[in-house]
Design a protein around this motif. Structure first.
Motif, PDB file in Angstrom:
ATOM      1  N   THR A 123       0.814  -1.227   0.000  1.00 21.30           N
ATOM      2  CA  THR A 123       0.000   0.000   0.000  1.00 21.30           C
ATOM      3  C   THR A 123       0.841   1.267   0.000  1.00 21.30           C
ATOM      4  OG1 THR A 123      -0.123  -0.058   2.426  1.00 21.30           O
ATOM      5  CG2 THR A 123      -1.882  -1.169   1.197  1.00 21.30           C
ATOM      6  N   LYS A 124       2.150   1.141  -0.151  1.00 19.09           N
ATOM      7  CA  LYS A 124       3.010   2.320  -0.060  1.00 19.09           C
ATOM      8  C   LYS A 124       2.697   3.348  -1.141  1.00 19.09           C
ATOM      9  CE  LYS A 124       6.784   0.251  -2.769  1.00 19.09           C
ATOM     10  NZ  LYS A 124       6.583   1.107  -3.938  1.00 19.09           N
ATOM     11  N   ASP A 125       2.263   2.890  -2.319  1.00 17.56           N
ATOM     12  CA  ASP A 125       1.937   3.833  -3.388  1.00 17.56           C
ATOM     13  C   ASP A 125       0.718   4.678  -3.062  1.00 17.56           C
ATOM     14  OD1 ASP A 125       4.069   2.904  -4.858  1.00 17.56           O
ATOM     15  OD2 ASP A 125       2.866   1.451  -5.982  1.00 17.56           O
ATOM     16  N   GLN A 126      -0.077   4.264  -2.088  1.00 15.14           N
ATOM     17  CA  GLN A 126      -1.284   4.996  -1.727  1.00 15.14           C
ATOM     18  C   GLN A 126      -1.009   6.068  -0.684  1.00 15.14           C
ATOM     19  OE1 GLN A 126      -4.001   4.396  -3.481  1.00 15.14           O
ATOM     20  NE2 GLN A 126      -2.901   2.769  -4.572  1.00 15.14           N
ATOM     21  N   TRP A 127      -0.097   5.785   0.265  1.00 12.79           N
ATOM     22  CA  TRP A 127       0.110   6.732   1.360  1.00 12.79           C
ATOM     23  C   TRP A 127       1.501   7.372   1.373  1.00 12.79           C
ATOM     24  CZ3 TRP A 127       4.185   5.344   4.456  1.00 12.79           C
ATOM     25  CH2 TRP A 127       4.562   3.988   4.456  1.00 12.79           C
ATOM     26  N   ALA A 128       2.501   6.685   0.872  1.00 10.83           N
ATOM     27  CA  ALA A 128       3.864   7.213   0.976  1.00 10.83           C
ATOM     28  C   ALA A 128       4.092   8.495   0.165  1.00 10.83           C
ATOM     29  CB  ALA A 128       4.877   6.143   0.577  1.00 10.83           C
ATOM     30  N   PRO A 129       3.695   8.560  -1.138  1.00 11.23           N
ATOM     31  CA  PRO A 129       3.988   9.775  -1.907  1.00 11.23           C
ATOM     32  C   PRO A 129       3.367  11.034  -1.311  1.00 11.23           C
ATOM     33  CG  PRO A 129       3.382   7.971  -3.368  1.00 11.23           C
ATOM     34  CD  PRO A 129       3.074   7.518  -1.983  1.00 11.23           C
ATOM     35  N   ASP A 130       2.087  10.957  -0.895  1.00 13.63           N
ATOM     36  CA  ASP A 130       1.441  12.136  -0.327  1.00 13.63           C
ATOM     37  C   ASP A 130       2.070  12.525   1.005  1.00 13.63           C
ATOM     38  OD1 ASP A 130      -0.370  12.569  -2.380  1.00 13.63           O
ATOM     39  OD2 ASP A 130      -1.803  11.132  -1.576  1.00 13.63           O
ATOM     40  N   THR A 131       2.431  11.513   1.821  1.00 19.86           N
ATOM     41  CA  THR A 131       3.028  11.807   3.124  1.00 19.86           C
ATOM     42  C   THR A 131       4.391  12.469   2.965  1.00 19.86           C
ATOM     43  OG1 THR A 131       1.862   9.930   4.123  1.00 19.86           O
ATOM     44  CG2 THR A 131       3.761  10.808   5.315  1.00 19.86           C
ATOM     45  N   VAL A 132       5.233  11.903   2.110  1.00 21.02           N
ATOM     46  CA  VAL A 132       6.560  12.483   1.874  1.00 21.02           C
ATOM     47  C   VAL A 132       6.435  13.878   1.263  1.00 21.02           C
ATOM     48  CG1 VAL A 132       8.704  12.229   0.590  1.00 21.02           C
ATOM     49  CG2 VAL A 132       7.661  10.234   1.676  1.00 21.02           C
ATOM     50  N   SER A 133       5.519  14.022   0.310  1.00 22.75           N
ATOM     51  CA  SER A 133       5.317  15.335  -0.313  1.00 22.75           C
ATOM     52  C   SER A 133       4.831  16.352   0.707  1.00 22.75           C
ATOM     53  CB  SER A 133       4.320  15.223  -1.466  1.00 22.75           C
ATOM     54  OG  SER A 133       4.814  14.380  -2.490  1.00 22.75           O
ATOM     55  N   GLY A 134       3.941  15.924   1.623  1.00 20.48           N
ATOM     56  CA  GLY A 134       3.454  16.828   2.662  1.00 20.48           C
ATOM     57  C   GLY A 134       4.569  17.310   3.562  1.00 20.48           C
ATOM     58  N   LEU A 135       5.481  16.412   3.946  1.00 28.17           N
ATOM     59  CA  LEU A 135       6.614  16.811   4.782  1.00 28.17           C
ATOM     60  C   LEU A 135       7.537  17.775   4.025  1.00 28.17           C
ATOM     61  CD1 LEU A 135       7.500  13.408   6.485  1.00 28.17           C
ATOM     62  CD2 LEU A 135       6.416  15.395   7.544  1.00 28.17           C
ATOM     63  N   ILE A 136       7.730  17.532   2.729  1.00 24.51           N
ATOM     64  CA  ILE A 136       8.587  18.419   1.931  1.00 24.51           C
ATOM     65  C   ILE A 136       7.951  19.803   1.809  1.00 24.51           C
ATOM     66  CG2 ILE A 136       9.533  18.805  -0.371  1.00 24.51           C
ATOM     67  CD1 ILE A 136       9.892  15.787  -0.612  1.00 24.51           C
ATOM     68  N   ILE A 137       6.644  19.849   1.567  1.00 25.66           N
ATOM     69  CA  ILE A 137       5.948  21.142   1.453  1.00 25.66           C
ATOM     70  C   ILE A 137       6.053  21.916   2.761  1.00 25.66           C
ATOM     71  CG2 ILE A 137       3.672  22.203   1.193  1.00 25.66           C
ATOM     72  CD1 ILE A 137       2.996  19.976  -0.797  1.00 25.66           C
ATOM     73  N   LEU A 138       5.845  21.219   3.888  1.00 29.44           N
ATOM     74  CA  LEU A 138       5.946  21.884   5.184  1.00 29.44           C
ATOM     75  C   LEU A 138       7.372  22.335   5.462  1.00 29.44           C
ATOM     76  CD1 LEU A 138       3.632  19.524   7.252  1.00 29.44           C
ATOM     77  CD2 LEU A 138       3.172  21.919   6.699  1.00 29.44           C
ATOM     78  N   TYR A 139       8.348  21.527   5.067  1.00 27.09           N
ATOM     79  CA  TYR A 139       9.744  21.880   5.311  1.00 27.09           C
ATOM     80  C   TYR A 139      10.161  23.090   4.474  1.00 27.09           C
ATOM     81  CZ  TYR A 139      14.824  21.533   5.547  1.00 27.09           C
ATOM     82  OH  TYR A 139      16.147  21.821   5.727  1.00 27.09           O
TER      83      TYR A 139
END
Length: 352
Positions: free
Chosen positions: A170-186
């Motif tokens: 299920t990594k393709d469902q949650w990992a990209p958005d989660t990593v992208s969210g951390l990058i946007i916040l950073y």
């Protein structure tokens, strides 16, 4: 037979211990006062987020009460285990919620969005909230396994392997958005209160908040909320309009005007249109004069472009509306058509 006598003789009463009744009472009280609990620990004034927390808390309470009732009515002898499991899940949910609120208040930032002060997520608050959620969830899982005496599962490689396989699948469902969210916040560029524009996303809106999975915007025209997955947001070209120079944001509007109008006439028309628009709307930076350029000599008309500076980027659309309305009214007064004229032909000119 009275209600008290019926309850005393019913399997629900005989199967329930004092601890079970305490858990039932706690669930009922949490269900009744779920709105006040969510309101008391509400980290921001967003109504949609508040309703989500309330219904999540109510849904958990109803589920736990239903499980306890079914276990008791079916004369399930391990009702206490169900009660303990329910208490663990309820406490885990509340601990995660309170941890999110604590980190948001400790590491979040206060920003003013359209006159309203809100507290928003930062990279630090999101990371700490994610760590707290994983830690609390792991502890709750271990407690539940101890309640049901299934700790031997931890020794079974097949169980742990199955969990890892499920995460990888299920990594393709949650990992990209989660990593992208951390990058946007950073990066901190698409921060709450920023005005952004993206042609790929058909977006002109104010950024409200960014979570680990999605970013919520408020459309500048229709005023509704727009939710964009973080992965799509990072892949698209996004213009941050609020990061403009001291003179303001430079915007423009194009007008097609006939070849019969001289540059002087067009310049006077558009300058006067800008002056009238400034009188109608305070979004313009009146200290910066407009710029007028002929950008294209087309087959049917000359395309003139009016550049103007906007001091209040939140009013970018009303400013454009004011420019167009003023130009239309002024053109009608001076007998200049802003519709696309017929093709202009020059006859009698020199030949090669």
């Amino acid at each position: 037979m009275s209600v008290i006598d019926w309850l005393r003789d019913h399997p629900v009463a005989t199967n329930f211990t004092a601890f079970d009744w305490v858990i039932v009472a706690l669930n009922v009280l949490t269900l009744v006062f779920s709105g006040r609990i969510a309101r008391a620990f509400r980290p921001d004034p967003d109504e949609a987020s508040y309703r989500t927390r309330v219904w999540a808390l109510r849904g958990l309470n109803i589920l736990l009460l239903a499980l306890q009732a079914v276990a008791a009515l079916a004369e399930f002898r391990q009702v206490t285990l169900v009660s303990q499991t329910g208490l663990t899940l309820l406490l885990a949910y509340l601990c995660i919620h309170f941890a999110n609120v604590f980190f948001l208040r400790r590491y979040g930032r206060q920003r003013e969005i359209e006159g309203e002060t809100v507290r928003t997520q930062t990279y630090q608050s999101s990371v700490f909230s994610l760590i707290a959620m994983i830690a609390i969830g792991s502890v709750a899982l271990l407690v539940i396994m101890n309640i049901w005496e299934t700790t031997s599962w931890l020794k079974a490689t097949s169980v742990l392997g199955g969990l890892l396989v499920a995460l990888v699948a299920t990594k393709d469902q949650w990992a990209p958005d989660t990593v992208s969210g951390l990058i946007i916040l950073y990066n901190g560029q698409i921060r709450p209160g920023a005005v952004v524009r993206s042609d790929e996303l058909d977006l002109l809106a104010i950024a409200l908040r960014t979570t680990l999975t999605e970013t919520t915007f408020k459309d500048l025209v229709q005023r509704h909320h727009v939710v964009v997955p973080n992965r799509r947001l990072r892949e698209a070209k996004v213009e941050i309009l609020s990061d403009c120079t001291g003179s303001g944001l430079w915007e423009y509007h194009d007008f097609n005007i006939s070849y019969d109008c001289s540059p002087k006439v067009v310049t006077e028309l558009l300058e006067e249109a800008w002056t009238r628009a400034c009188a109608k709307n305070r979004a313009f930076n009146t200290d910066v004069r407009p710029r007028i350029r002929a950008v294209e000599a087309g087959d049917h008309a000359v395309q003139w472009r009016l550049f103007y500076a906007i001091g209040n980027v939140y009013a970018i659309k009303p400013a454009r509306f004011a420019i167009v309305e003023s130009a239309l009214a002024l053109a009608a007064e001076r007998g200049i058509g802003l519709d696309t004229p017929l093709t202009h032909e020059v006859r009698g000119g020199p030949t090669g």
